[in-house]
Design an enzyme around this catalytic site. Sequence first.
Site, PDB file in Angstrom:
ATOM      1  N   LYS A   1       8.581 -23.017 -15.741  1.00  0.00           N
ATOM      2  CA  LYS A   1       7.416 -22.515 -15.943  1.00  0.00           C
ATOM      3  C   LYS A   1       6.707 -21.855 -14.795  1.00  0.00           C
ATOM      4  O   LYS A   1       6.235 -20.600 -14.735  1.00  0.00           O
ATOM      5  CB  LYS A   1       6.443 -23.536 -16.730  1.00  0.00           C
ATOM      6  CG  LYS A   1       6.727 -23.900 -18.121  1.00  0.00           C
ATOM      7  CD  LYS A   1       5.567 -24.753 -18.545  1.00  0.00           C
ATOM      8  CE  LYS A   1       5.184 -25.940 -17.748  1.00  0.00           C
ATOM      9  NZ  LYS A   1       6.020 -27.144 -17.388  1.00  0.00           N
TER      10      LYS A   1
ATOM     11  N   ARG B   1       8.202 -38.562 -17.282  1.00  0.00           N
ATOM     12  CA  ARG B   1       7.645 -37.053 -17.748  1.00  0.00           C
ATOM     13  C   ARG B   1       8.041 -36.578 -18.928  1.00  0.00           C
ATOM     14  O   ARG B   1       7.496 -35.878 -19.758  1.00  0.00           O
ATOM     15  CB  ARG B   1       7.549 -36.462 -16.386  1.00  0.00           C
ATOM     16  CG  ARG B   1       6.683 -36.712 -15.440  1.00  0.00           C
ATOM     17  CD  ARG B   1       7.051 -36.161 -14.052  1.00  0.00           C
ATOM     18  NE  ARG B   1       6.509 -34.785 -14.003  1.00  0.00           N
ATOM     19  CZ  ARG B   1       7.089 -33.953 -13.069  1.00  0.00           C
ATOM     20  NH1 ARG B   1       8.132 -34.077 -12.118  1.00  0.00           N
ATOM     21  NH2 ARG B   1       6.802 -32.698 -12.989  1.00  0.00           N
TER      22      ARG B   1
ATOM     23  N   ARG C   1       8.225 -33.722  -4.378  1.00  0.00           N
ATOM     24  CA  ARG C   1       7.100 -34.165  -5.051  1.00  0.00           C
ATOM     25  C   ARG C   1       7.191 -35.820  -5.350  1.00  0.00           C
ATOM     26  O   ARG C   1       8.209 -36.081  -5.637  1.00  0.00           O
ATOM     27  CB  ARG C   1       6.664 -33.498  -6.298  1.00  0.00           C
ATOM     28  CG  ARG C   1       5.809 -32.325  -5.913  1.00  0.00           C
ATOM     29  CD  ARG C   1       5.717 -31.186  -7.137  1.00  0.00           C
ATOM     30  NE  ARG C   1       5.505 -31.943  -8.370  1.00  0.00           N
ATOM     31  CZ  ARG C   1       5.273 -31.127  -9.351  1.00  0.00           C
ATOM     32  NH1 ARG C   1       5.237 -29.806  -9.457  1.00  0.00           N
ATOM     33  NH2 ARG C   1       4.783 -31.925 -10.669  1.00  0.00           N
TER      34      ARG C   1
ATOM     35  N   ARG D   1      -1.334 -29.355 -22.878  1.00  0.00           N
ATOM     36  CA  ARG D   1      -0.042 -30.272 -23.111  1.00  0.00           C
ATOM     37  C   ARG D   1      -0.184 -31.243 -24.295  1.00  0.00           C
ATOM     38  O   ARG D   1       0.831 -31.853 -24.474  1.00  0.00           O
ATOM     39  CB  ARG D   1      -0.005 -31.108 -21.782  1.00  0.00           C
ATOM     40  CG  ARG D   1       0.994 -30.649 -20.608  1.00  0.00           C
ATOM     41  CD  ARG D   1       1.020 -31.751 -19.699  1.00  0.00           C
ATOM     42  NE  ARG D   1       2.082 -31.652 -18.743  1.00  0.00           N
ATOM     43  CZ  ARG D   1       2.057 -30.943 -17.460  1.00  0.00           C
ATOM     44  NH1 ARG D   1       1.330 -30.177 -17.297  1.00  0.00           N
ATOM     45  NH2 ARG D   1       3.105 -31.417 -16.737  1.00  0.00           N
TER      46      ARG D   1
END
Length: 219
Positions: free
Chosen positions: A19, A177, A166, A94
């Site tokens: 994305k 996630r 990250r 989300r």
Amino acid sequence: MSSPGKTRLVFLGPPGAGKGTQAASIADKLGVPHVSTGDILRAAVKADSPLGREAHRYMNAGQLVPDELVNRMVAERLTQADCTNGFLLDGFPRTLVQGRALEEALNKMKTALDAVISFDVSRQELIRRLTGRRACPECGANYHVESLKPKIEGICDRCGAKLVQRADDSLETVENRLEVYQRETADLIDYYRGQNLLKKVPGDLAIEEVQRRVLEALE
Ligand code: AMP
């Protein structure tokens, strides 16, 4: 290039679906701002602002930041002048609650979404992408240790900063996630399908091919 066509857009997809990469180049092509809630939140954490201090613990655990915080942040962002002719939302909404809050915020601005692009990628490929991802802490550009290497190892092509992994791209956090995404976003996909806004694009093709399909879906 600016486009008179579809310019109020949401990019939906699991973490690692591409994305962010697609949003950056397509927003540029359409001449609209790329509004990434992940980027805004990471900047807030870096600046140690009240929002950043609140969001930090959720982000590091791979959990969603509470809806009210994110909803307020996005509603404010969308009223800024650069969003007048459109925007590309990446990573928001989300949850169904966020989807409804977005609709309400846009209603107040007497506007509405033009399209929602949903990126489909297999779980195995998502894990490969996320755990191999390297990000620029300065400008937000993303790379991959195998498939999207910078020109100089470990250094951002765009701004010369040192690339990092990250904290939420570790295998354990990535699995969490992906689970959170499945659980929270399924209803949102049905919601946008019901509004006839949803356009599905395969996200596991080459970057240029995915971009071509997104632009085709927006025609
Ligand atoms: P991303 O860069 O989009 O993967 O976002 C990184 C992290 O920021 C997520 O794992 C969440 O903790 C938080 N985040 C980003 N966007 C949202 C959102 N729309 N709602 C809640 N949390 C979010």
